[in-house]
Design an enzyme around this catalytic site. Structure first.
Site, PDB file in Angstrom:
ATOM      1  N   HIS A 112       4.047   1.310   2.275  1.00  0.00           N
ATOM      2  CA  HIS A 112       5.228   0.621   1.737  1.00  0.00           C
ATOM      3  C   HIS A 112       5.883   1.468   0.638  1.00  0.00           C
ATOM      4  O   HIS A 112       7.100   1.588   0.565  1.00  0.00           O
ATOM      5  CB  HIS A 112       4.835  -0.725   1.116  1.00  0.00           C
ATOM      6  CG  HIS A 112       4.245  -1.709   2.078  1.00  0.00           C
ATOM      7  ND1 HIS A 112       2.939  -2.127   1.992  1.00  0.00           N
ATOM      8  CD2 HIS A 112       4.787  -2.372   3.121  1.00  0.00           C
ATOM      9  CE1 HIS A 112       2.696  -3.019   2.945  1.00  0.00           C
ATOM     10  NE2 HIS A 112       3.801  -3.185   3.650  1.00  0.00           N
ATOM     11  N   ASP A 144       5.496   0.427  12.654  1.00  0.00           N
ATOM     12  CA  ASP A 144       5.915  -0.689  13.519  1.00  0.00           C
ATOM     13  C   ASP A 144       7.072  -0.184  14.387  1.00  0.00           C
ATOM     14  O   ASP A 144       8.220  -0.595  14.216  1.00  0.00           O
ATOM     15  CB  ASP A 144       6.334  -1.882  12.657  1.00  0.00           C
ATOM     16  CG  ASP A 144       5.172  -2.378  11.830  1.00  0.00           C
ATOM     17  OD1 ASP A 144       4.387  -3.184  12.340  1.00  0.00           O
ATOM     18  OD2 ASP A 144       5.014  -1.928  10.668  1.00  0.00           O
ATOM     19  N   HIS A 185       0.862  -1.186   0.000  1.00  0.00           N
ATOM     20  CA  HIS A 185       0.000   0.000   0.000  1.00  0.00           C
ATOM     21  C   HIS A 185       0.896   1.232   0.000  1.00  0.00           C
ATOM     22  O   HIS A 185       2.133   1.115  -0.084  1.00  0.00           O
ATOM     23  CB  HIS A 185      -0.944  -0.030   1.201  1.00  0.00           C
ATOM     24  CG  HIS A 185      -0.246  -0.280   2.509  1.00  0.00           C
ATOM     25  ND1 HIS A 185       0.634   0.622   3.069  1.00  0.00           N
ATOM     26  CD2 HIS A 185      -0.275  -1.345   3.353  1.00  0.00           C
ATOM     27  CE1 HIS A 185       1.086   0.149   4.204  1.00  0.00           C
ATOM     28  NE2 HIS A 185       0.572  -1.060   4.398  1.00  0.00           N
TER      29      HIS A 185
HETATM   30  P1  AMP Z   1       4.940  -5.129   6.466  1.00  0.00           P
HETATM   31  O1  AMP Z   1       4.760  -5.500   5.045  1.00  0.00           O
HETATM   32  O2  AMP Z   1       3.665  -4.885   7.205  1.00  0.00           O
HETATM   33  O3  AMP Z   1       5.891  -6.046   7.185  1.00  0.00           O
HETATM   34  O4  AMP Z   1       5.648  -3.710   6.465  1.00  0.00           O
HETATM   35  C1  AMP Z   1       6.842  -3.499   5.764  1.00  0.00           C
HETATM   36  C2  AMP Z   1       7.377  -2.149   6.124  1.00  0.00           C
HETATM   37  O5  AMP Z   1       6.431  -1.145   5.784  1.00  0.00           O
HETATM   38  C3  AMP Z   1       7.652  -2.011   7.633  1.00  0.00           C
HETATM   39  O6  AMP Z   1       8.851  -1.287   7.824  1.00  0.00           O
HETATM   40  C4  AMP Z   1       6.448  -1.225   8.096  1.00  0.00           C
HETATM   41  O7  AMP Z   1       6.695  -0.462   9.270  1.00  0.00           O
HETATM   42  C5  AMP Z   1       6.209  -0.311   6.907  1.00  0.00           C
HETATM   43  N1  AMP Z   1       4.837   0.184   6.924  1.00  0.00           N
HETATM   44  C6  AMP Z   1       3.709  -0.541   7.065  1.00  0.00           C
HETATM   45  N2  AMP Z   1       2.622   0.266   7.103  1.00  0.00           N
HETATM   46  C7  AMP Z   1       3.092   1.528   7.002  1.00  0.00           C
HETATM   47  C8  AMP Z   1       2.468   2.810   6.991  1.00  0.00           C
HETATM   48  N3  AMP Z   1       1.155   2.970   7.111  1.00  0.00           N
HETATM   49  N4  AMP Z   1       3.266   3.900   6.854  1.00  0.00           N
HETATM   50  C9  AMP Z   1       4.609   3.774   6.748  1.00  0.00           C
HETATM   51  N5  AMP Z   1       5.260   2.595   6.748  1.00  0.00           N
HETATM   52  C10 AMP Z   1       4.508   1.482   6.881  1.00  0.00           C
END
Ligand code: AMP
Length: 279
Positions: free
Chosen positions: A37, A150, A34
């Protein structure tokens, strides 16, 4: 955009690039991409000549097999989004590429993995550090980008980088939100319209904490936010804490330096987290 599924082949390619002094930025993800990312990809592009995004739903960070099985997987649309965002390399390994059978991993994270998310999801941060260390070893990035979304994960990874003296810089990027304030998350696609509305309580609780910060004590803020959350329909609160932004220890009183308010709640069966820096 080049797509690699083999660690060895990716490593070899990156070595040739790094020997010609190209800087490499890494954005680790679990896919179902999204705008949050994609903001990390954008930040990585601004700072590096080559951007590697990894998509890997990491089994060792899930304690619940059902949660792992139902984690959203949308590789085809992820590839399109990454191409549009100008990502150079996608690393898309299978589980067998990243793990051998019965592999063991443990790192002392100075207690950071035993609090907040770590209490609700035992073993989660051991799994996170296990995979992130492998990604760092494979890609050898100059810079790795993580989201503030996170927050505890970022602090845990910082602790690992410190302990192993890993030669890379970590960058924390701001939380990207929907227009209505809900923090973007891959899990949001499972929220019904009603649940989406109910989930806004997480951000509203954090905003309330921020608005009370200059005029109220920590205990008053916590009391008012908990009272607010109690009256919000549809959410089951797991925790709301105000913590030191570095140690993540809960604080009872204001003190110099930044604090962070962190929240986790369930909306039906969907678990969401959010946070805000205070002070
Ligand atoms: P994930 O795919 O959920 O493991 O997230 C991958 C990376 O994207 C991690 O570093 C998350 O902290 C970051 N991330 C997820 N959601 C958001 C968001 N809403 N805003 C900024 N970074 C995000």
């Amino acid at each position: 955009m080049k797509i690699y599924t083999s660690r060895a082949v990716l490593s070899k390619f990156l070595l040739t690039q790094q020997s010609s002094k190209k800087s490499v930025g890494l954005v680790p993800t679990m896919g179902a991409l999204h705008k949050g990312h994609l903001s990390l990809i954008k930040a990585a592009k601004l700072k590096n000549e080559l951007v590697v995004c990894s998509i890997f739903v990491n089994p060792t960070q899930f304690s619940d097999p059902v949660d792992l099985a139902k984690y959203p997987r949308q590789v085809e649309s992820d590839i399109e989004k990454l191409k549009v965002a100008g990502c150079d390399i996608l690393f898309l390994p299978e589980v067998s590429e990243m793990y051998s059978k019965d592999e063991k991993w443990h790192i002392d994270l100075n207690g950071l993995d035993q609090i907040l998310e770590g209490l609700v999801r035992p073993g989660h941060y051991q799994g996170v550090t296990q995979i992130v260390k492998k990604l760092f070893d494979t890609v050898k990035p100059d810079t790795a980008f993580f989201g503030q979304k996170d927050y505890q994960q970022y602090m845990v990874i910082s602790e690992m980088v410190r302990q192993y003296s890993l030669p890379l810089q970590l960058i924390m990027c701001p939380i990207i939100r929907e227009e209505d304030g809900l923090a973007m998350s891959s899990r949001n696609i499972y929220l019904s319209e009603d649940q989406h509305r109910e989930a806004l309580a997480l951000n509203k609780g954090l905003q309330l904490a921020a608005s009370l910060f200059s005029s109220s004590s920590i205990l008053e803020i916590k009391k008012k936010v908990l009272q607010f959350l109690k009256n919000e329909p549809g959410i089951t609160l797991e925790y709301f804490e105000i913590c030191d932004s570095k140690t993540l220890k809960t604080v009872e009183e204001k003190k110099p330096g930044n604090l962070v308010a962190l929240i986790a709640a369930r909306i039906g069966s969907i678990r969401l987290i959010d946070n805000i820096l205070l002070g």
